[in-house]
Design a protein around this motif. Sequence first.
Motif, short mmCIF file in Angstrom:
data_model
loop_
_atom_site.label_atom_id
_atom_site.label_comp_id
_atom_site.label_asym_id
_atom_site.label_seq_id
_atom_site.Cartn_x
_atom_site.Cartn_y
_atom_site.Cartn_z
N GLU A 149 1.26 -15.14 0.69
CA GLU A 149 0.58 -13.87 0.98
C GLU A 149 0.23 -13.74 2.46
OE1 GLU A 149 0.37 -11.53 -1.05
OE2 GLU A 149 0.09 -12.28 -3.10
N GLN B 274 -5.23 -2.02 0.85
CA GLN B 274 -5.40 -1.72 -0.57
C GLN B 274 -4.17 -2.07 -1.39
OE1 GLN B 274 -8.48 -1.13 -1.83
NE2 GLN B 274 -8.82 -1.61 0.35
N SER B 275 -3.01 -2.17 -0.74
CA SER B 275 -1.80 -2.57 -1.47
C SER B 275 -1.88 -4.03 -1.92
CB SER B 275 -0.56 -2.37 -0.60
OG SER B 275 -0.64 -3.16 0.59
N ALA C 187 -4.80 -5.27 -3.13
CA ALA C 187 -6.01 -5.36 -3.95
C ALA C 187 -5.74 -5.72 -5.41
CB ALA C 187 -6.79 -4.05 -3.88
N ASP C 188 -4.49 -5.59 -5.86
CA ASP C 188 -4.19 -5.95 -7.24
C ASP C 188 -4.09 -7.46 -7.43
OD1 ASP C 188 -1.86 -6.10 -5.70
OD2 ASP C 188 -0.55 -5.76 -7.44
N ARG C 189 -3.96 -8.22 -6.32
CA ARG C 189 -3.80 -9.67 -6.44
C ARG C 189 -4.70 -10.47 -5.51
NH1 ARG C 189 0.34 -7.29 -3.70
NH2 ARG C 189 1.08 -8.25 -1.75
N LYS D 56 -8.61 -10.39 -3.09
CA LYS D 56 -9.91 -9.75 -2.92
C LYS D 56 -10.00 -9.20 -1.50
CE LYS D 56 -14.30 -8.77 -3.63
NZ LYS D 56 -14.68 -7.66 -4.50
N ARG E 125 -8.54 -13.50 -5.32
CA ARG E 125 -9.34 -12.63 -6.20
C ARG E 125 -10.44 -13.41 -6.90
NH1 ARG E 125 -8.53 -7.58 -6.97
NH2 ARG E 125 -9.83 -7.60 -8.83
#
Length: 263
Positions: free
Chosen positions: A86, A163-164, A166-168, A170, A184
Amino acid sequence: MIKLVVTDLDGTLLNDQHQVPERFWDIATRLLKKGVKLGIATGRPHFSITENFKPLMGHVYAISDNGSFIMYDKREIMSKPLPHEEIDALVKTSRAIENTFPVLCGKDCWYLESEAQVLLDRVLVFQKNIKIVEDLTRLNDPVLKMSVLDLAGAEQHAYPHYQSFADRLKVTLGGAFWVDVTRRDANKGEALKVIQEVNQITADETLAFGDYLNDYEMMKHAKYSYAMKNAHPAIIEAANFITEKGNNEAGVLDVIEALCFNA
């Protein structure tokens, strides 16, 4: 009966000059003598806690990097580094945003790829151990958190760009000019739960203080959750109580005195 007190630093326990109130040392000593556990929960690195709280190290839970790292008495209680896969995308996202600087936060050192004075001035407030590297995406050391300095104001400028993720991951605001990214499952609330479980202390026996969005989850794990008078509106809404005084008036200490010694 309160058995655990945990406080954020900047904007909470510390004043706007990043100083510890003089009264704190006596109050902390009295809490420990009473058997109350004490924790510092901050977006700052572990180094910053040890530097500022030397007289108490060995007796305080040091929750650093927004809950990604916990140390107690030179023992590592928990560590949650970012996945290496990431980091490349996070750094490249920051590079594409004007007037922002990515910072990778390791356990002992912060890594920068810019020597801009405005960046160094901001970083050295929190971390003295820094290394300038040519390319942050090629760093192999464990990274607990990525922080992004946004000189234009983080909430409106850089924050939406992440925000892209934010699904994986924090993604939170660490201050007016900082965006913080961690795993997260790494936040101050989860770190607080670890300390509660280790000491068999419940949320009903916990007093916690915070002022900004990286304190949000911590407010949810303490019955006596206090937002600072000067806190972000979302933290005031999340907390069960609000201090009567702000961070420049040592509002944290007045609450501790009232609840832990005068109750």
